[in-house]
Design a protein around this motif. Structure first.
Motif, short mmCIF file in Angstrom:
data_model
loop_
_atom_site.label_atom_id
_atom_site.label_comp_id
_atom_site.label_asym_id
_atom_site.label_seq_id
_atom_site.Cartn_x
_atom_site.Cartn_y
_atom_site.Cartn_z
N GLY A 155 53.12 42.24 -8.62
CA GLY A 155 52.34 43.05 -9.56
C GLY A 155 51.41 42.15 -10.34
N MET A 156 50.45 42.75 -11.02
CA MET A 156 49.45 41.99 -11.75
C MET A 156 50.09 41.18 -12.88
SD MET A 156 47.69 45.12 -13.89
CE MET A 156 46.67 44.04 -14.87
N GLY A 157 49.37 40.15 -13.34
CA GLY A 157 49.88 39.30 -14.40
C GLY A 157 50.14 40.06 -15.68
N GLY A 158 51.26 39.77 -16.35
CA GLY A 158 51.60 40.40 -17.61
C GLY A 158 52.18 41.79 -17.50
N ILE A 159 52.49 42.22 -16.27
CA ILE A 159 52.97 43.59 -16.09
C ILE A 159 54.46 43.73 -16.34
CG2 ILE A 159 53.61 43.57 -13.64
CD1 ILE A 159 51.92 46.14 -13.35
N ASP A 233 60.51 32.40 -10.25
CA ASP A 233 59.57 33.28 -10.94
C ASP A 233 58.16 32.70 -10.94
OD1 ASP A 233 58.81 35.48 -12.61
OD2 ASP A 233 58.88 34.15 -14.34
N ASN A 234 57.19 33.59 -10.74
CA ASN A 234 55.77 33.26 -10.92
C ASN A 234 55.24 32.29 -9.86
OD1 ASN A 234 53.29 33.49 -12.16
ND2 ASN A 234 53.72 31.92 -13.71
N LEU A 259 62.19 36.51 -5.67
CA LEU A 259 60.94 35.85 -6.04
C LEU A 259 60.01 36.82 -6.75
CD1 LEU A 259 60.17 34.01 -2.65
CD2 LEU A 259 61.79 33.35 -4.45
N THR A 260 59.14 36.29 -7.61
CA THR A 260 58.07 37.10 -8.18
C THR A 260 56.73 36.43 -7.90
OG1 THR A 260 57.86 36.10 -10.39
CG2 THR A 260 59.64 37.68 -10.08
N ALA A 261 55.73 37.25 -7.65
CA ALA A 261 54.38 36.76 -7.40
C ALA A 261 53.40 37.89 -7.68
CB ALA A 261 54.23 36.26 -5.97
N ARG A 262 52.15 37.56 -7.85
CA ARG A 262 51.16 38.60 -8.09
C ARG A 262 50.77 39.31 -6.79
NH1 ARG A 262 47.02 36.41 -12.81
NH2 ARG A 262 48.66 35.73 -14.26
N GLU A 263 50.77 38.54 -5.69
CA GLU A 263 50.27 39.07 -4.42
C GLU A 263 51.42 39.42 -3.48
OE1 GLU A 263 47.18 39.78 -4.12
OE2 GLU A 263 46.62 38.82 -6.03
N ARG A 264 51.38 40.61 -2.92
CA ARG A 264 52.39 41.08 -1.97
C ARG A 264 52.43 40.24 -0.69
NH1 ARG A 264 54.12 46.84 -0.82
NH2 ARG A 264 55.22 46.74 1.19
N PRO A 276 56.72 46.41 -5.33
CA PRO A 276 55.62 46.40 -6.30
C PRO A 276 56.01 47.15 -7.57
CG PRO A 276 55.18 47.98 -4.54
CD PRO A 276 56.45 47.28 -4.18
N ILE A 277 55.54 46.66 -8.72
CA ILE A 277 55.76 47.40 -9.97
C ILE A 277 54.41 47.69 -10.59
CG2 ILE A 277 58.06 46.48 -10.38
CD1 ILE A 277 56.90 44.58 -12.42
N ASP A 278 54.32 48.86 -11.20
CA ASP A 278 53.08 49.32 -11.81
C ASP A 278 53.11 49.09 -13.32
OD1 ASP A 278 52.10 50.27 -9.34
OD2 ASP A 278 53.34 52.08 -9.54
N SER A 279 51.98 49.44 -13.94
CA SER A 279 51.88 49.31 -15.39
C SER A 279 52.84 50.27 -16.08
CB SER A 279 50.46 49.61 -15.85
OG SER A 279 49.54 48.74 -15.23
N LEU A 280 53.19 49.94 -17.33
CA LEU A 280 54.02 50.85 -18.12
C LEU A 280 53.26 52.14 -18.39
CD1 LEU A 280 55.40 48.36 -20.81
CD2 LEU A 280 56.59 49.17 -18.77
N SER A 281 54.01 53.22 -18.56
CA SER A 281 53.37 54.48 -18.93
C SER A 281 52.82 54.36 -20.35
CB SER A 281 54.39 55.62 -18.87
OG SER A 281 55.37 55.45 -19.88
N ASP A 282 51.96 55.31 -20.72
CA ASP A 282 51.38 55.28 -22.07
C ASP A 282 52.47 55.34 -23.14
OD1 ASP A 282 48.91 55.15 -20.96
OD2 ASP A 282 48.44 57.28 -21.20
#
Length: 308
Positions: A155-159, A233-234, A259-264, A276-282
């Motif tokens: 997932g994207m950085g900081g997600i 991680d990372n 493992l964690t990474a930004r790219e699948r 994959p994980i998405d952004s938090l809901s509002d």
């Protein structure tokens, strides 16, 4: 003999008590220093101190009674009392204090290092806000139970990838899915030696030769006696697991990887099934913001300033 030598026996006992007190203080000073360093005091040391304190009290009580060894208002010596005192003084000195003083030489080291729980294993008070991650959380735990699957989170950085895998590691340890859970942050420029040292620390491995670190870790991780989870991680780029000492064949591993990474594609290349994980809901984002900012976030003037 005890009657004739009763005074010498009591004097000798006093001298041995002084020696025992000195030895006990030396041991106690080491114990205090070890406790301040969060070390575990050895059981035989605590037992020795307990015996020493008990015998010191017993001997001092006997020494204090030597003034009461006369009868007829102090005009005549009480021969029975002197005999008993002389005998008991000799028995305490030879049978109790001397053996303790001899055992004192065993206590150059009074403690063992305490295996402290890593800080990352402490529960994250904010994780309960992320209800949208529940299904991913459960699916990853389920995947880690599969002997032939290594897992990745992308997932994207900081997600929140790091927060998620730390919580998974805590839960896996609590549920005893794994005996050992190791978390290492890899970063953009991996420090191979740091990664090796962190894995070795958690596994109790000591490196005698610096050039043999990878080989020694590899042999340790091939053992099947323990279930081991290694969280890396990372990751930013293709990472050579063998350079660290992690076997690259699933059948040879005595450990699982998370493992964690930004790219699948990076996770797939390293043989890890990606989640994959998405952004938090509002709503989750707002709850996290309020939790972080505190009660003042509801102040209208501050909230207006933040929005502007």
């Amino acid at each position: 003999m005890y009657l004739y030598n009763h005074r010498n026996n009591l004097d000798n006992l006093e001298e041995e008590v002084r020696k025992l007190k000195g030895a006990n203080k030396e041991v106690q000073d080491k114990v205090v220093a070890a406790e301040k360093n969060v070390e575990t005091i050895k059981q035989n040391v605590m037992q020795w101190q307990k015996e020493a304190n008990s015998i010191i009290n017993e001997a001092e009580q006997l020494i204090a009674e030597k003034a009461n060894d006369r009868c007829f208002k102090g005009f005549c010596p009480n021969l029975i009392t002197r005999y008993k005192h002389g005998k008991k003084a000799f028995e305490i000195k030879e049978g109790k204090i001397s053996p303790l003083l001899q055992r004192r030489n065993e206590f150059d080291v009074v403690s063992d290092p305490t295996r402290l729980e890593d800080m990352w294993l402490k529960p994250d008070k904010n994780y309960g806000l992320f209800t949208s991650r529940d299904s991913t959380f459960k699916n990853i735990l389920k995947a880690l139970n599969d002997a032939n699957v290594n897992v990745g989170v992308c997932g994207m950085g900081g997600i929140g990838k790091t927060t998620l895998v730390k919580e998974i590691g805590r839960q896996a340890k609590t549920d005893k899915i794994f005996d050992v859970v190791i978390f290492v942050e890899v970063n953009k420029t991996p420090d191979i030696e740091m990664i090796q040292q962190e894995i070795a620390r958690n596994l109790g491995v000591k490196f005698e030769e610096e050039t043999q670190r990878a080989s020694k870790l590899c042999e340790r991780l091939k053992k099947k006696e323990e279930k081991i989870l290694i969280i890396l991680d990372n990751l930013w780029d293709d990472f050579d697991l063998k350079s660290v000492g992690i076997p690259d064949e699933v059948d040879d591993r005595g450990c699982k990887l998370l493992l964690t990474a930004r790219e699948r594609p990076l996770l797939e290349k390293m043989g890890c099934g990606p989640f994959p994980i998405d952004s938090l809901s509002d709503d989750e984002s707002w709850r996290l913001f309020k939790k972080t900012a505190g009660d003042h976030v509801m102040d209208f003037s501050i909230s207006f300033y933040i929005i502007i």
